[in-house]
Design a protein around this motif. Structure first.
Motif, PDB file in Angstrom:
ATOM      1  N   GLY A 206     -54.416  34.074  19.385  1.00 25.40           N
ATOM      2  CA  GLY A 206     -55.658  34.292  19.316  1.00 25.40           C
ATOM      3  C   GLY A 206     -56.832  33.712  19.596  1.00 25.40           C
ATOM      4  O   GLY A 206     -57.610  33.415  20.256  1.00 25.40           O
ATOM      5  N   ASP A 211     -54.574  37.981  23.418  1.00 24.62           N
ATOM      6  CA  ASP A 211     -54.331  39.122  22.389  1.00 24.62           C
ATOM      7  C   ASP A 211     -52.833  39.000  21.994  1.00 24.62           C
ATOM      8  O   ASP A 211     -52.295  39.226  23.008  1.00 24.62           O
ATOM      9  CB  ASP A 211     -54.852  40.473  23.047  1.00 24.62           C
ATOM     10  CG  ASP A 211     -54.507  41.466  21.902  1.00 24.62           C
ATOM     11  OD1 ASP A 211     -53.286  42.011  21.885  1.00 24.62           O
ATOM     12  OD2 ASP A 211     -55.398  41.982  21.048  1.00 24.62           O
ATOM     13  N   ASP A 213     -50.843  40.990  20.791  1.00 26.71           N
ATOM     14  CA  ASP A 213     -49.808  42.370  21.147  1.00 26.71           C
ATOM     15  C   ASP A 213     -49.854  42.464  22.692  1.00 26.71           C
ATOM     16  O   ASP A 213     -48.728  42.715  23.315  1.00 26.71           O
ATOM     17  CB  ASP A 213     -50.858  43.553  20.689  1.00 26.71           C
ATOM     18  CG  ASP A 213     -50.422  43.622  19.091  1.00 26.71           C
ATOM     19  OD1 ASP A 213     -49.462  43.308  18.508  1.00 26.71           O
ATOM     20  OD2 ASP A 213     -51.567  44.073  18.486  1.00 26.71           O
ATOM     21  N   GLU A 214     -50.950  42.204  23.353  1.00 25.43           N
ATOM     22  CA  GLU A 214     -50.991  42.366  24.896  1.00 25.43           C
ATOM     23  C   GLU A 214     -49.985  41.172  25.522  1.00 25.43           C
ATOM     24  O   GLU A 214     -49.152  41.364  26.440  1.00 25.43           O
ATOM     25  CB  GLU A 214     -52.266  42.163  25.578  1.00 25.43           C
ATOM     26  CG  GLU A 214     -53.363  43.126  25.468  1.00 25.43           C
ATOM     27  CD  GLU A 214     -54.544  42.964  25.699  1.00 25.43           C
ATOM     28  OE1 GLU A 214     -54.660  41.850  26.629  1.00 25.43           O
ATOM     29  OE2 GLU A 214     -55.435  43.838  25.706  1.00 25.43           O
TER      30      GLU A 214
END
Length: 377
Positions: A206, A211, A213-214
């Protein structure tokens, strides 16, 4: 070229003939394990044993209780395979035979740590934990390993150290009854399967603008063709740059901290080498580095001969470039070709040799080493 060989304390401790045998080979140095991972090792000449089972990663000397008091993460003392100060006894015996002793310190490779403290381990994009691979992004892991580097490296009588696994560890791991070879994984696939998604790494991605999760979803998607047998892994698109930037920055700062801690604890003239690979994203014993950066940080590197040329481009006159050559025939080494391989390593920029591994080698292997070293002068 100055030649050293790797060795375990249990190859010397309790065998009064071992130091003389090693000195007679023509070695100048022994790189003696002070902190090492679990292993099952042959010790073919010791009068008291033939197979040594080191059950877990451990320091092979008594750890300083003042350094580790009240700390949840601390190094594990060895068991009966290296009782008491096995390192110290072996080092003293080797030095008495005229051999220079350097410590050999394995850092980010510890299965017992991962088993007892699961939150310290690398976690891949599928959520699978690698208990053998401490995540060097986690503050508590870095604190452990940096202090371990200083303590294990600067042992009494040692004139230098070689730091192994001073960076990221990942999927690749020699493991008991391993069953992971059903699908061939190339270097890129190994890297994708080694990207960590623990809470510290997710935060780090981050910070780099990705991101987490992406990114994890992109890694899983990139690997799908591999599992289906449809082709190699794909790319991560715009997420690739920040992901790799976080990995490189983490490894770089960990290496800086470890070397600085050793230097702070060591006397003047103490040599600090890293087992290294010139690919900054490489995982494993030879940790990924930026060659220019690591040679400005440490006194040199220990590397496989094909990798030495990348380091030689950034070497100074005093830089140590040690070629790591296997001389154990039963493990794929070629001691009979040591003189030839040493010359090739010299052409690639090597200034020294490291022979893996004097304790594991057969008498026949060591006879070939003796002949080669005499030929090399």
């Amino acid at each position: 070229m100055r030649t050293g060989a790797f060795l375990y304390p249990w190859d010397v401790d309790g065998d009064p003939a071992a130091p003389g045998l090693l000195a007679e080979l023509g070695l100048a140095q022994v790189t003696l394990a002070a902190a090492y991972h679990s292993t099952r090792a042959l010790s073919p000449r010791h009068p008291a044993h033939r197979i040594v089972t080191a059950e877990h990663a451990a320091v092979l000397y008594p750890p300083d209780p003042r350094r580790w008091a009240d700390r949840a993460l601390r190094p594990y003392p060895a068991g009966e395979w290296a009782p008491g100060d096995a390192y110290g006894r072996a080092a003293e015996a080797l030095a008495a035979s005229g051999l220079d002793v350097h410590s050999w310190v394995v850092l980010a490779h510890n299965s017992r740590l991962g088993a007892e403290h699961p939150g310290t381990s690398v976690v891949n994009a599928h959520g699978d934990r690698y208990p053998w691979a401490p995540c060097v992004a986690r503050p508590e892991v870095r604190a452990l390993l940096v202090d371990l580097a200083a303590e294990a490296a600067v042992r009494p009588g040692a004139t230098g150290t070689e730091l192994e696994s001073c960076g990221w560890y990942g999927l690749a791991h020699l493991h008991a009854h391993d069953k992971t070879a059903g699908i061939a994984l190339g270097e890129r696939e190994q890297l994708l399967m080694s990207l960590c998604f623990c809470s510290s790494c997710r935060e780090g991605y981050g910070e780099e603008g990705a991101d987490p999760d992406e990114l994890a979803a992109a890694v899983r998607a990139a690997l799908e063709p591999v599992w289906a047998g449809a082709g190699p892994a794909g790319g991560l698109g715009a997420l690739e740059v920040p992901a790799l930037a976080w990995r490189a920055r983490t490894a770089r700062t960990f290496q800086e901290a470890a070397v600085a801690a050793v230097r702070a604890a060591a006397p003047p003239g103490f040599r600090v080498l890293l087992h290294a690979d010139p690919d900054p994203y490489r995982c494993g014993a030879d940790a990924g580095t930026d060659p220019a950066h690591v040679l400005g940080l440490a006194d040199g590197v220990v590397a496989r001969p094909p990798k030495l040329a990348a380091f030689a481009e950034h070497a100074r006159p005093e830089t140590v470039l040690a070629a790591n050559l296997s001389v154990v025939g039963g493990m794929g080494g070629a001691p009979e070709h040591l003189a030839r391989d040493a010359e090739h390593a010299r052409e690639a920029g090597a200034t020294e040799l490291r022979l893996y591994h004097a304790g594991l080698a057969s008498d026949e292997d060591l006879a070939a080493v003796r002949t080669a070293l005499r030929k090399l002068g």
